[in-house]
Scaffold this active site. Structure first.
Site, PDB file in Angstrom:
ATOM      1  N   HIS A   1     -71.959 -17.078 -24.060  1.00  0.00           N
ATOM      2  CA  HIS A   1     -72.216 -18.320 -23.330  1.00  0.00           C
ATOM      3  C   HIS A   1     -72.909 -18.028 -22.000  1.00  0.00           C
ATOM      4  CE1 HIS A   1     -71.419 -22.351 -21.718  1.00  0.00           C
ATOM      5  NE2 HIS A   1     -71.074 -21.719 -20.597  1.00  0.00           N
ATOM      6  N   GLU A   2     -72.387 -17.046 -21.263  1.00  0.00           N
ATOM      7  CA  GLU A   2     -72.963 -16.723 -19.957  1.00  0.00           C
ATOM      8  C   GLU A   2     -74.356 -16.117 -20.092  1.00  0.00           C
ATOM      9  OE1 GLU A   2     -71.758 -17.859 -17.282  1.00  0.00           O
ATOM     10  OE2 GLU A   2     -69.909 -18.552 -18.196  1.00  0.00           O
TER      11      GLU A   2
END
Length: 93
Positions: A38-39
């Site tokens: 996600h990051e």
């Protein structure tokens, strides 16, 4: 930018994200992989740069708004102040 520098930045970002994920205390490997993925998506889509630009625009708007009202005698009078001191200007704005 050279390929070496891009890879170095990418690795540095990954190390930072792994450290941040472990502080959150994910329960299993799948959660860690999901969080890092996600990051990295934020990094790939340049969300950091967009956030930086948005903050700069907000700061410019705040300075612009302050310059518009800093010498307004009516503003000070409406709040019951007779003088226009700098600290009062910042508090009112």
């Amino acid at each position: 930018m050279s390929v070496f520098l891009l890879n170095k930045v990418h690795v540095s970002y990954c190390i930072y994200m792994v450290n941040m994920v472990w502080h959150i205390q994910c329960k299993n490997v799948e959660e860690v992989v999901a969080k890092i993925s996600h990051e990295l998506g934020h990094w790939k889509l340049n969300h950091t740069m967009y956030s930086f630009i948005a903050v700069q625009v907000l700061i410019l708007l705040q300075f612009g708004g302050y310059t518009l009202v800093k010498n307004s005698k009516d503003l000070f009078m409406s709040f019951g102040f007779d003088t226009q001191q700098v600290l009062i200007r910042l508090i009112l704005f």
